[in-house]
Design a protein around this motif. Structure first.
Motif, PDB file in Angstrom:
ATOM      1  N   UNK A   1       3.315  28.048   0.738  1.00 18.23           N
ATOM      2  CA  UNK A   1       3.041  28.945  -0.384  1.00 18.23           C
ATOM      3  C   UNK A   1       3.818  28.522  -1.614  1.00 18.23           C
ATOM      4  N   UNK A   2       5.095  28.137  -1.422  1.00 22.39           N
ATOM      5  CA  UNK A   2       5.914  27.689  -2.546  1.00 22.39           C
ATOM      6  C   UNK A   2       5.310  26.444  -3.195  1.00 22.39           C
TER       7      UNK A   2
ATOM      8  N   UNK B   1      -3.819  21.005   5.280  1.00 25.19           N
ATOM      9  CA  UNK B   1      -4.129  20.668   6.682  1.00 25.19           C
ATOM     10  C   UNK B   1      -3.654  21.749   7.627  1.00 25.19           C
ATOM     11  N   UNK B   2      -4.418  21.978   8.671  1.00 25.02           N
ATOM     12  CA  UNK B   2      -4.086  23.000   9.664  1.00 25.02           C
ATOM     13  C   UNK B   2      -3.763  22.298  10.977  1.00 25.02           C
ATOM     14  N   UNK B   3      -2.541  22.513  11.482  1.00 26.86           N
ATOM     15  CA  UNK B   3      -2.119  21.836  12.702  1.00 26.86           C
ATOM     16  C   UNK B   3      -2.325  22.703  13.949  1.00 26.86           C
ATOM     17  N   UNK B   4      -3.120  23.736  13.808  1.00 23.58           N
ATOM     18  CA  UNK B   4      -3.564  24.528  14.944  1.00 23.58           C
ATOM     19  C   UNK B   4      -2.441  25.123  15.756  1.00 23.58           C
ATOM     20  N   UNK B   5      -2.408  24.785  17.039  1.00 22.70           N
ATOM     21  CA  UNK B   5      -1.471  25.422  17.968  1.00 22.70           C
ATOM     22  C   UNK B   5      -0.021  25.121  17.652  1.00 22.70           C
ATOM     23  N   UNK B   6       0.240  24.116  16.816  1.00 18.20           N
ATOM     24  CA  UNK B   6       1.617  23.790  16.472  1.00 18.20           C
ATOM     25  C   UNK B   6       2.201  24.762  15.450  1.00 18.20           C
ATOM     26  N   UNK B   7       1.382  25.616  14.872  1.00 17.68           N
ATOM     27  CA  UNK B   7       1.875  26.580  13.905  1.00 17.68           C
ATOM     28  C   UNK B   7       2.475  27.773  14.642  1.00 17.68           C
ATOM     29  N   UNK B   8       3.648  28.189  14.218  1.00 20.60           N
ATOM     30  CA  UNK B   8       4.358  29.275  14.891  1.00 20.60           C
ATOM     31  C   UNK B   8       4.270  30.593  14.126  1.00 20.60           C
ATOM     32  N   UNK B   9       3.662  30.590  12.946  1.00 19.24           N
ATOM     33  CA  UNK B   9       3.553  31.804  12.154  1.00 19.24           C
ATOM     34  C   UNK B   9       2.094  32.018  11.762  1.00 19.24           C
ATOM     35  N   UNK B  10       1.675  33.293  11.633  1.00 19.30           N
ATOM     36  CA  UNK B  10       0.316  33.543  11.140  1.00 19.30           C
ATOM     37  C   UNK B  10       0.219  33.212   9.660  1.00 19.30           C
ATOM     38  N   UNK B  11      -0.902  32.672   9.241  1.00 22.53           N
ATOM     39  CA  UNK B  11      -1.093  32.379   7.827  1.00 22.53           C
ATOM     40  C   UNK B  11      -0.271  31.209   7.346  1.00 22.53           C
ATOM     41  N   UNK B  12       0.009  31.210   6.058  1.00 19.37           N
ATOM     42  CA  UNK B  12       0.752  30.116   5.439  1.00 19.37           C
ATOM     43  C   UNK B  12       2.246  30.231   5.716  1.00 19.37           C
ATOM     44  N   UNK B  13       2.898  29.074   5.805  1.00 15.06           N
ATOM     45  CA  UNK B  13       4.352  29.052   5.842  1.00 15.06           C
ATOM     46  C   UNK B  13       4.894  29.277   4.433  1.00 15.06           C
TER      47      UNK B  13
ATOM     48  N   UNK C   1      -6.494  26.154   5.770  1.00 18.19           N
ATOM     49  CA  UNK C   1      -7.815  25.691   5.351  1.00 18.19           C
ATOM     50  C   UNK C   1      -8.382  26.467   4.185  1.00 18.19           C
ATOM     51  N   UNK C   2      -7.931  27.708   4.006  1.00 14.37           N
ATOM     52  CA  UNK C   2      -8.417  28.524   2.894  1.00 14.37           C
ATOM     53  C   UNK C   2      -7.977  27.967   1.546  1.00 14.37           C
ATOM     54  N   UNK C   3      -6.851  27.239   1.539  1.00 10.07           N
ATOM     55  CA  UNK C   3      -6.291  26.749   0.281  1.00 10.07           C
ATOM     56  C   UNK C   3      -6.236  25.224   0.234  1.00 10.07           C
ATOM     57  N   UNK C   4      -6.996  24.569   1.124  1.00 11.21           N
ATOM     58  CA  UNK C   4      -7.088  23.112   1.083  1.00 11.21           C
ATOM     59  C   UNK C   4      -5.928  22.371   1.703  1.00 11.21           C
TER      60      UNK C   4
END
Length: 302
Positions: A55-56, A39-51, A34-37
């Motif tokens: 980032x790429x 979508x955030x899939x919440x609990x489905x994310x397995x890593x902190x921050x951006x993947x 959300x910091x970079x515009x």
């Protein structure tokens, strides 16, 4: 004045590839989609921050290219790509410069770490001429290279210490009396670690710095915690609150000036707001002269 060899044994250089890898990982972990515009899939994310792939995408490079960089392989990365990654990670100017040093370390930077730190005689004379103003010259690794009588009256007489101990990191993390001296000790500790991180990027082959980091990591849990954040910043001015053993509370503004002839050295000065209780306390310390220095140095600050 010339630095002398520390008493601790030499250590192997810091691993620049590992430093680059961990720095990028920690910067990526602090950014949320959300910091970079994105979508955030919440609990489905397995890593902190951006993947990595997110980032790429933001930086406009391939995932494989960014992955190689985050694994510490930055030697052939262009300055333009590093700039794009810095923008995607929302790095500060200090962090951007640190990234460039880690990824594109230059030979002259490595040579600089072995150069003795010498304070020009004229600078020493300038320090003594700054009557009533606590001032010192700081160098690489947070070394304290030279100072005037007012600095000794405020911070303790560093001439009583072995040369290797005249170092802000050692004083703050290993000497309890400096924990008492700085009202916001944690912030002072953070500032020192951030500066050491910047030195590590500029001078990856500095074995004295590596030895210092190793010693502090063994002896101080707080240092280990702060070092692991990989935070970097450079502060040229600010406010420090002290609890002096003679005059009590001091609120002093500081200014740091890099020396044009040697950017590895900085002149740091402290002053109080005119008419304040802190200004009166500084005048009192100045009037006591060497007596104030002795009291500030022993038994609490010696």
């Amino acid at each position: 004045m010339e630095e002398q060899s520390p008493t601790s044994p030499a250590s192997s250089p810091l691993d620049r590839r590992a430093e680059l890898s961990e720095f990028l990982r920690t910067r990526r972990a602090r950014l949320l989609p959300g910091d970079v515009g994105l979508p955030d899939f919440g609990r489905h994310r397995r890593v902190p921050g951006l993947r990595r792939e997110e980032l790429a995408q933001l930086a406009g490079v391939s995932v494989a290219y960014y992955t190689r960089l985050e694994q510490g392989n930055g030697r052939n990365v262009s300055a333009e790509v590093l700039d794009a990654i810095a923008r995607a990670l929302r790095l500060t100017d200090a962090e951007h410069a640190h990234l460039m040093h880690l990824a594109k370390g230059k030979q002259h930077k490595k040579k600089g770490a072995a150069r003795p730190q010498q304070v020009r005689p004229a600078l020493g004379q300038l320090l003594e001429a700054m009557d009533g103003v606590p001032a010192y010259i700081g160098g690489r690794r947070s070394d304290i290279l030279a100072w005037n009588g007012m600095a000794a009256a405020v911070f303790g007489d560093w001439s009583e210490l072995p040369v290797a101990e005249r170092n802000w990191a050692r004083l703050v993390f290993l000497r309890p009396e400096y924990r008492d001296l700085f009202v916001e000790w944690e912030q002072k500790a953070i500032d020192i670690v951030c500066l050491l991180r910047m030195d590590a990027g500029c001078f990856p082959d500095d074995t004295r710095l590596s030895a210092l980091v190793g010693e502090l990591s063994v002896k101080s849990e707080e240092f280990r915690r702060l070092w692991a954040t990989h935070d970097v910043k450079e502060k040229s001015h600010g406010l420090k609150r002290l609890h002096h053993p003679l005059v009590g509370e001091l609120s002093l503004s500081y200014e740091s000036f890099r020396m044009p002839g040697d950017p590895d050295q900085s002149l740091v000065t402290y002053h109080a707001e005119p008419g304040s209780a802190s200004a009166q306390a500084l005048r009192l310390l100045a009037s006591w002269g060497t007596d104030a220095t002795r009291v500030a140095s022993a038994p609490d600050l010696g």
